[in-house]
Design a protein around this motif. Sequence first.
Motif, PDB file in Angstrom:
ATOM      1  N   SER A  34       6.862   7.900  -0.977  1.00  0.00           N
ATOM      2  CA  SER A  34       5.450   8.266  -0.839  1.00  0.00           C
ATOM      3  C   SER A  34       4.559   7.560  -1.843  1.00  0.00           C
ATOM      4  CB  SER A  34       5.284   9.782  -0.975  1.00  0.00           C
ATOM      5  OG  SER A  34       5.762  10.225  -2.235  1.00  0.00           O
ATOM      6  N   ASN A  35       5.098   7.220  -3.019  1.00  0.00           N
ATOM      7  CA  ASN A  35       4.265   6.580  -4.042  1.00  0.00           C
ATOM      8  C   ASN A  35       5.166   5.821  -5.004  1.00  0.00           C
ATOM      9  OD1 ASN A  35       2.138   5.795  -5.617  1.00  0.00           O
ATOM     10  ND2 ASN A  35       1.827   7.784  -6.577  1.00  0.00           N
TER      11      ASN A  35
ATOM     12  N   ASN B 106       7.894   1.868  -5.243  1.00  0.00           N
ATOM     13  CA  ASN B 106       8.337   0.601  -4.674  1.00  0.00           C
ATOM     14  C   ASN B 106       9.855   0.516  -4.662  1.00  0.00           C
ATOM     15  OD1 ASN B 106       5.609  -0.383  -4.528  1.00  0.00           O
ATOM     16  ND2 ASN B 106       5.727  -0.852  -6.719  1.00  0.00           N
TER      17      ASN B 106
ATOM     18  N   GLY C  58       4.809   5.327   2.179  1.00  0.00           N
ATOM     19  CA  GLY C  58       3.420   5.724   2.084  1.00  0.00           C
ATOM     20  C   GLY C  58       2.471   4.583   1.820  1.00  0.00           C
ATOM     21  N   SER C  59       1.178   4.868   1.914  1.00  0.00           N
ATOM     22  CA  SER C  59       0.145   3.844   1.819  1.00  0.00           C
ATOM     23  C   SER C  59       0.064   3.198   0.438  1.00  0.00           C
ATOM     24  CB  SER C  59      -1.216   4.431   2.197  1.00  0.00           C
ATOM     25  OG  SER C  59      -1.545   5.506   1.345  1.00  0.00           O
ATOM     26  N   ASN C  60       0.567   3.860  -0.593  1.00  0.00           N
ATOM     27  CA  ASN C  60       0.575   3.292  -1.944  1.00  0.00           C
ATOM     28  C   ASN C  60       1.930   2.709  -2.315  1.00  0.00           C
ATOM     29  OD1 ASN C  60      -2.136   4.055  -2.533  1.00  0.00           O
ATOM     30  ND2 ASN C  60      -1.453   6.145  -2.917  1.00  0.00           N
ATOM     31  N   SER C  61       2.772   2.466  -1.326  1.00  0.00           N
ATOM     32  CA  SER C  61       4.149   2.040  -1.578  1.00  0.00           C
ATOM     33  C   SER C  61       4.468   0.754  -0.837  1.00  0.00           C
ATOM     34  CB  SER C  61       5.119   3.143  -1.138  1.00  0.00           C
ATOM     35  OG  SER C  61       4.841   4.357  -1.798  1.00  0.00           O
ATOM     36  N   GLN C  62       5.538   0.094  -1.284  1.00  0.00           N
ATOM     37  CA  GLN C  62       6.005  -1.077  -0.570  1.00  0.00           C
ATOM     38  C   GLN C  62       7.504  -1.244  -0.750  1.00  0.00           C
ATOM     39  OE1 GLN C  62       4.334  -4.780  -1.901  1.00  0.00           O
ATOM     40  NE2 GLN C  62       5.255  -4.676  -3.922  1.00  0.00           N
TER      41      GLN C  62
ATOM     42  N   THR D 299       3.090   3.261   6.355  1.00  0.00           N
ATOM     43  CA  THR D 299       1.658   3.059   6.118  1.00  0.00           C
ATOM     44  C   THR D 299       1.423   2.153   4.918  1.00  0.00           C
ATOM     45  OG1 THR D 299       1.560   5.119   4.841  1.00  0.00           O
ATOM     46  CG2 THR D 299       1.013   5.253   7.177  1.00  0.00           C
ATOM     47  N   GLY D 300       2.480   1.818   4.198  1.00  0.00           N
ATOM     48  CA  GLY D 300       2.435   0.839   3.123  1.00  0.00           C
ATOM     49  C   GLY D 300       2.743  -0.547   3.668  1.00  0.00           C
TER      50      GLY D 300
ATOM     51  N   SER E 272       2.246  -0.240   9.590  1.00  0.00           N
ATOM     52  CA  SER E 272       0.954  -0.762   9.172  1.00  0.00           C
ATOM     53  C   SER E 272       1.044  -2.266   8.901  1.00  0.00           C
ATOM     54  CB  SER E 272       0.446  -0.021   7.934  1.00  0.00           C
ATOM     55  OG  SER E 272      -0.789  -0.544   7.507  1.00  0.00           O
TER      56      SER E 272
END
Length: 217
Positions: free
Chosen positions: A3-4, A6, A40-44, A77-78, A115
Amino acid sequence: NLSNGNISSDGGSAVGNPSGAHFSGDGGIITINASNIYVGSNSQISSASDYLRDSTRDRSGVNGGKIMLNATLINITGILDVRGGTGDSGSCSGTRGRRGTGGIVTIISSTAQISKINADRGSIGFCSNGNGGSITVNATNTLTIDSQITATGNVSGNITLIAKELYINGTLNATNQTGDSSTALNGTINLFYNVTINISQATITPPPFLTKENEFG
């Protein structure tokens, strides 16, 4: 559930005496098998070569690695990143200014919502080399692309999306980046669907190959 944070298997930076030949490291291999995968959107998840530097110690980039995901449900979403490495922006030779090729992403799922995936060549380098990578997503039910999937380079890569129901609301890009008449080639984009496809909100270049399948293939 990422979720947050890498997950990284990036190649290392080029180091050493600036007068020698130096290359960044290849991206590694990341394999994840699970029931559900959420990024999540803040992750990769990243298996890129080094792409952050442009200096005399970072003379030529090498290639992105591999990311392989297998799960019943995948929600990204990341970003998944397998970019090639960067080279010196001021000169081009056998050991200087070369860009690395993008890596490989393979996703197998029942339902997937994605995404961003980046399999481009290195973003910096005086040479016009460096090819796009390869991206394959196979969803037995529904596949939704919300933002962008890219595999660009001097010779661009391949994007293949396979699903019973395929919805693309963003960008698919496998065009060549250089326009070099002697070497540049666009990549290929292949879209396979069984029941439904909706690309009315999509930007797809070059034009894709569309294939409608049935229960016999």
